[in-house]
Motif scaffolding. Sequence first.
Motif, PDB file in Angstrom:
ATOM      1  N   ARG A 188       0.839  -1.203   0.000  1.00  0.00           N
ATOM      2  CA  ARG A 188       0.000   0.000   0.000  1.00  0.00           C
ATOM      3  C   ARG A 188       0.876   1.257   0.000  1.00  0.00           C
ATOM      4  N   GLU A 189       1.953   1.239   0.781  1.00  0.00           N
ATOM      5  CA  GLU A 189       2.870   2.386   0.798  1.00  0.00           C
ATOM      6  C   GLU A 189       3.526   2.573  -0.565  1.00  0.00           C
ATOM      7  N   HIS A 190       3.886   1.464  -1.195  1.00  0.00           N
ATOM      8  CA  HIS A 190       4.477   1.547  -2.532  1.00  0.00           C
ATOM      9  C   HIS A 190       3.461   2.108  -3.534  1.00  0.00           C
ATOM     10  N   ALA A 191       2.208   1.700  -3.400  1.00  0.00           N
ATOM     11  CA  ALA A 191       1.156   2.211  -4.285  1.00  0.00           C
ATOM     12  C   ALA A 191       0.964   3.718  -4.071  1.00  0.00           C
ATOM     13  N   GLU A 192       1.053   4.176  -2.840  1.00  0.00           N
ATOM     14  CA  GLU A 192       0.962   5.619  -2.542  1.00  0.00           C
ATOM     15  C   GLU A 192       2.121   6.366  -3.205  1.00  0.00           C
ATOM     16  N   GLU A 193       3.327   5.787  -3.109  1.00  0.00           N
ATOM     17  CA  GLU A 193       4.492   6.400  -3.761  1.00  0.00           C
ATOM     18  C   GLU A 193       4.305   6.433  -5.278  1.00  0.00           C
ATOM     19  N   LEU A 194       3.772   5.365  -5.809  1.00  0.00           N
ATOM     20  CA  LEU A 194       3.521   5.292  -7.250  1.00  0.00           C
ATOM     21  C   LEU A 194       2.489   6.339  -7.661  1.00  0.00           C
ATOM     22  N   TYR A 195       1.439   6.497  -6.851  1.00  0.00           N
ATOM     23  CA  TYR A 195       0.435   7.531  -7.129  1.00  0.00           C
ATOM     24  C   TYR A 195       1.101   8.911  -7.169  1.00  0.00           C
ATOM     25  N   ASN A 196       1.940   9.203  -6.180  1.00  0.00           N
ATOM     26  CA  ASN A 196       2.631  10.498  -6.145  1.00  0.00           C
ATOM     27  C   ASN A 196       3.534  10.676  -7.365  1.00  0.00           C
ATOM     28  N   LEU A 197       4.207   9.609  -7.765  1.00  0.00           N
ATOM     29  CA  LEU A 197       5.050   9.662  -8.959  1.00  0.00           C
ATOM     30  C   LEU A 197       4.217   9.993 -10.198  1.00  0.00           C
ATOM     31  N   LEU A 198       3.080   9.327 -10.335  1.00  0.00           N
ATOM     32  CA  LEU A 198       2.216   9.576 -11.496  1.00  0.00           C
ATOM     33  C   LEU A 198       1.630  10.981 -11.464  1.00  0.00           C
ATOM     34  N   ASN A 199       1.226  11.437 -10.294  1.00  0.00           N
ATOM     35  CA  ASN A 199       0.659  12.780 -10.174  1.00  0.00           C
ATOM     36  C   ASN A 199       1.714  13.835 -10.526  1.00  0.00           C
ATOM     37  N   ASN A 200       2.932  13.672 -10.006  1.00  0.00           N
ATOM     38  CA  ASN A 200       4.008  14.619 -10.325  1.00  0.00           C
ATOM     39  C   ASN A 200       4.368  14.565 -11.807  1.00  0.00           C
ATOM     40  N   THR A 201       4.347  13.378 -12.372  1.00  0.00           N
ATOM     41  CA  THR A 201       4.605  13.230 -13.809  1.00  0.00           C
ATOM     42  C   THR A 201       3.550  13.976 -14.609  1.00  0.00           C
ATOM     43  N   TYR A 202       2.301  13.834 -14.211  1.00  0.00           N
ATOM     44  CA  TYR A 202       1.195  14.523 -14.887  1.00  0.00           C
ATOM     45  C   TYR A 202       1.399  16.035 -14.844  1.00  0.00           C
ATOM     46  N   TRP A 203       1.772  16.553 -13.684  1.00  0.00           N
ATOM     47  CA  TRP A 203       1.992  17.987 -13.545  1.00  0.00           C
ATOM     48  C   TRP A 203       3.161  18.463 -14.416  1.00  0.00           C
ATOM     49  N   ARG A 204       4.237  17.669 -14.461  1.00  0.00           N
ATOM     50  CA  ARG A 204       5.380  18.046 -15.307  1.00  0.00           C
ATOM     51  C   ARG A 204       4.980  18.067 -16.785  1.00  0.00           C
ATOM     52  N   ARG A 205       4.168  17.098 -17.179  1.00  0.00           N
ATOM     53  CA  ARG A 205       3.733  17.054 -18.577  1.00  0.00           C
ATOM     54  C   ARG A 205       2.811  18.244 -18.895  1.00  0.00           C
ATOM     55  N   ILE A 206       1.990  18.669 -17.933  1.00  0.00           N
ATOM     56  CA  ILE A 206       1.151  19.861 -18.127  1.00  0.00           C
ATOM     57  C   ILE A 206       2.049  21.090 -18.317  1.00  0.00           C
ATOM     58  N   ASP A 207       3.083  21.220 -17.469  1.00  0.00           N
ATOM     59  CA  ASP A 207       4.016  22.340 -17.617  1.00  0.00           C
ATOM     60  C   ASP A 207       4.670  22.325 -18.995  1.00  0.00           C
ATOM     61  N   MET A 208       5.082  21.141 -19.432  1.00  0.00           N
ATOM     62  CA  MET A 208       5.719  21.028 -20.747  1.00  0.00           C
ATOM     63  C   MET A 208       4.737  21.374 -21.865  1.00  0.00           C
ATOM     64  N   PHE A 209       3.483  20.928 -21.719  1.00  0.00           N
ATOM     65  CA  PHE A 209       2.465  21.231 -22.722  1.00  0.00           C
ATOM     66  C   PHE A 209       2.226  22.735 -22.801  1.00  0.00           C
ATOM     67  N   ASN A 210       2.053  23.364 -21.641  1.00  0.00           N
ATOM     68  CA  ASN A 210       1.791  24.805 -21.602  1.00  0.00           C
ATOM     69  C   ASN A 210       2.956  25.618 -22.169  1.00  0.00           C
ATOM     70  N   ALA A 211       4.177  25.101 -22.025  1.00  0.00           N
ATOM     71  CA  ALA A 211       5.358  25.795 -22.551  1.00  0.00           C
ATOM     72  C   ALA A 211       5.556  25.519 -24.044  1.00  0.00           C
ATOM     73  N   GLY A 212       4.770  24.593 -24.595  1.00  0.00           N
ATOM     74  CA  GLY A 212       4.887  24.271 -26.014  1.00  0.00           C
ATOM     75  C   GLY A 212       5.920  23.196 -26.306  1.00  0.00           C
ATOM     76  N   ASP A 213       6.437  22.531 -25.277  1.00  0.00           N
ATOM     77  CA  ASP A 213       7.458  21.502 -25.468  1.00  0.00           C
ATOM     78  C   ASP A 213       6.900  20.198 -26.039  1.00  0.00           C
ATOM     79  N   LEU A 214       5.616  19.952 -25.880  1.00  0.00           N
ATOM     80  CA  LEU A 214       5.024  18.716 -26.392  1.00  0.00           C
ATOM     81  C   LEU A 214       4.482  18.886 -27.808  1.00  0.00           C
ATOM     82  N   THR A 215       4.312  20.127 -28.201  1.00  0.00           N
ATOM     83  CA  THR A 215       3.840  20.427 -29.552  1.00  0.00           C
ATOM     84  C   THR A 215       4.857  21.376 -30.184  1.00  0.00           C
ATOM     85  N   GLU A 216       4.663  21.686 -31.422  1.00  0.00           N
ATOM     86  CA  GLU A 216       5.601  22.572 -32.124  1.00  0.00           C
ATOM     87  C   GLU A 216       5.474  24.037 -31.673  1.00  0.00           C
TER      88      GLU A 216
END
Length: 188
Positions: free
Chosen positions: A73-101
């Motif tokens: 369960r603790e590992h799953a919580e860590e995994l959730y946090n990893l996925l949530n932080n990954t999602y936020w980083r990808r949003i930042d990259m999208f907003n900066a135009g790094d995921l698109t041209e």
Amino acid sequence: MGMLQIETRQKSDSPGRVRYFRMDFKGVVEKLPEIIDQDKETAEEFYRYFKALANLQIRAEKGKESRREKEDREHAEELYNLLNNTYWRRIDMFNAGDLTEEEPDNIKVKTQLAKDRTTITKLMALSAKYEDETIRSSFIALCDDFLKGSKATRKVENLLKYFLTYRPDEDVYSVVTDSYTNLRAHET
């Protein structure tokens, strides 16, 4: 005979897996009359010895199962946090135009991925089946598709719930597998 069991589990301190071997002493006690000649003097001593080990094993496993579940369960919580932080980083990259041209016309707002008891339970099952890096890579591919508005993810309302879609008939997390396959196809 069924007295020796093998189990493969995720290591709690690293991304690898460990194979555990377990002797079932209760099974030994049940099979002892078939293994040892009951007319021998030592048969009763063997029986008492393995019976005591079986009782100790039963008591130890009750505590161990709850500890193992707590670690999972603790590992799953860590995994959730990893996925949530990954999602936020990808949003930042999208907003900066790094995921698109180019920079997008409408920016995405960071929101917390949905989390409840069912999500954590599914993450526990997912981490038992896939390595954390595979999960993260698959999630990155899904996030990018989702943020870019791809046809496959256009109607998705709960990204994490969609990601954790499990098909029991094939024993596979279809979105994880598909996202990972698509990611690997784009890399080559």
